[in-house]
Design a protein around this motif. Structure first.
Motif, PDB file in Angstrom:
ATOM      1  N   VAL A 205       0.957  -1.213   0.077  1.00 43.66           N
ATOM      2  CA  VAL A 205      -0.035   0.133  -0.034  1.00 43.66           C
ATOM      3  C   VAL A 205       0.661   0.963  -0.059  1.00 43.66           C
ATOM      4  O   VAL A 205       2.151   1.230   0.619  1.00 43.66           O
ATOM      5  N   GLU A 206       0.362   2.267  -0.586  1.00 43.03           N
ATOM      6  CA  GLU A 206       1.203   3.703  -0.520  1.00 43.03           C
ATOM      7  C   GLU A 206       0.152   4.693  -0.694  1.00 43.03           C
ATOM      8  O   GLU A 206      -0.794   4.761  -1.253  1.00 43.03           O
ATOM      9  N   VAL A 207       0.618   5.810  -0.321  1.00 37.67           N
ATOM     10  CA  VAL A 207       0.035   7.046  -0.380  1.00 37.67           C
ATOM     11  C   VAL A 207       0.972   8.140  -0.622  1.00 37.67           C
ATOM     12  O   VAL A 207       1.952   8.029  -0.250  1.00 37.67           O
ATOM     13  N   GLY A 208       0.550   9.247  -0.995  1.00 35.48           N
ATOM     14  CA  GLY A 208       1.429  10.233  -1.449  1.00 35.48           C
ATOM     15  C   GLY A 208       0.702  11.693  -1.740  1.00 35.48           C
ATOM     16  O   GLY A 208      -0.325  11.495  -2.513  1.00 35.48           O
ATOM     17  N   GLY A 209       1.211  12.556  -1.413  1.00 35.56           N
ATOM     18  CA  GLY A 209       0.185  13.997  -1.523  1.00 35.56           C
ATOM     19  C   GLY A 209      -0.324  14.445  -0.618  1.00 35.56           C
ATOM     20  O   GLY A 209      -0.016  14.120   0.683  1.00 35.56           O
ATOM     21  N   ASP A 210      -1.100  15.684  -0.932  1.00 33.90           N
ATOM     22  CA  ASP A 210      -1.758  16.331   0.320  1.00 33.90           C
ATOM     23  C   ASP A 210      -3.158  16.129   0.676  1.00 33.90           C
ATOM     24  O   ASP A 210      -4.079  15.901  -0.353  1.00 33.90           O
ATOM     25  N   TYR A 211      -3.331  15.469   1.795  1.00 36.42           N
ATOM     26  CA  TYR A 211      -4.886  15.129   1.964  1.00 36.42           C
ATOM     27  C   TYR A 211      -5.409  15.951   3.105  1.00 36.42           C
ATOM     28  O   TYR A 211      -6.460  15.358   3.756  1.00 36.42           O
ATOM     29  N   SER A 212      -5.167  17.145   2.958  1.00 35.93           N
ATOM     30  CA  SER A 212      -5.656  18.197   3.951  1.00 35.93           C
ATOM     31  C   SER A 212      -7.064  18.551   3.763  1.00 35.93           C
ATOM     32  O   SER A 212      -7.994  18.935   4.522  1.00 35.93           O
ATOM     33  N   ASP A 213      -7.562  17.977   2.516  1.00 35.24           N
ATOM     34  CA  ASP A 213      -9.095  18.316   2.095  1.00 35.24           C
ATOM     35  C   ASP A 213      -9.694  17.020   2.343  1.00 35.24           C
ATOM     36  O   ASP A 213     -10.965  16.936   1.746  1.00 35.24           O
ATOM     37  N   GLY A 214      -9.176  15.982   2.869  1.00 34.44           N
ATOM     38  CA  GLY A 214     -10.028  14.880   3.231  1.00 34.44           C
ATOM     39  C   GLY A 214      -9.552  13.878   2.153  1.00 34.44           C
ATOM     40  O   GLY A 214      -8.777  13.823   1.470  1.00 34.44           O
ATOM     41  N   PRO A 215     -10.192  12.552   2.232  1.00 34.61           N
ATOM     42  CA  PRO A 215      -9.965  11.425   1.274  1.00 34.61           C
ATOM     43  C   PRO A 215      -9.873  11.963  -0.100  1.00 34.61           C
ATOM     44  O   PRO A 215     -10.567  12.610  -0.620  1.00 34.61           O
ATOM     45  N   TRP A 216      -9.117  11.167  -0.692  1.00 33.44           N
ATOM     46  CA  TRP A 216      -9.093  11.351  -2.524  1.00 33.44           C
ATOM     47  C   TRP A 216     -10.031  10.628  -3.007  1.00 33.44           C
ATOM     48  O   TRP A 216     -10.057   9.126  -3.087  1.00 33.44           O
ATOM     49  N   GLN A 217     -11.154  11.180  -3.570  1.00 38.47           N
ATOM     50  CA  GLN A 217     -12.272  10.264  -4.048  1.00 38.47           C
ATOM     51  C   GLN A 217     -12.472  10.664  -5.433  1.00 38.47           C
ATOM     52  O   GLN A 217     -12.446  12.088  -6.000  1.00 38.47           O
TER      53      GLN A 217
END
Length: 144
Positions: free
Chosen positions: A109-121
């Motif tokens: 599993v991996e994430v990257g980036g800015d999640y300050s606005d909540g989940p990426w949908q």
């Protein structure tokens, strides 16, 4: 996310934007969900769901940014993934008997980036014209 391919019981189930719709939700960390519906040859429709979770914090890794390589992503090989596959009836509803329900505790599993606005949908949808154009190489191959 671009596709999910499932080979099960000598049958290949392909989930791509030009044969259906796809959607995903990626949280800052701990949960990744992907859904897809696709109409296969013969007119039968299917749905798949891939759900990955990870209870450990993961490892922060460097990734390319506009400011060079920065600690920007996190990944782990300690994820758990569940794959489910259903046939759909003519109204697009799941037929009660699930075709496949598989789980593995060997998931990257991996994430990257800015999640300050909540989940990426997001949802992947293609216009009918674009779907037809994307299929041309496959149709030409079948005609040979």
């Amino acid at each position: 996310l671009g596709l999910v391919g499932i080979h099960y019981n000598s049958k290949f189930y392909e989930f791509v934007p030009w044969t259906g719709e796809m959607g995903w939700e990626v949280n800052e960390w701990g949960r990744w969900k992907f859904n897809a519906r696709s109409k296969m040859s013969g007119g039968v429709s299917y749905e798949c769901e891939v759900l990955a979770t990870c209870d450990v914090p993961g490892t922060t890794i460097r990734a390319p940014t506009t400011d060079g390589m920065q600690f920007f992503c996190r990944d782990s090989l300690d994820g758990v993934v569940n794959l489910s596959l259903w046939e759909l009836d003519q109204d697009g509803q799941r037929i009660k008997a699930i075709i496949l329900n598989a789980t593995s505790n060997s998931c990257g599993v991996e994430v990257g980036g800015d999640y300050s606005d909540g989940p990426w949908q997001a949802t992947s949808r293609m216009s009918r014209v674009l779907k037809s154009l994307v299929k041309i190489p496959y149709l030409r191959r079948k005609l040979r």
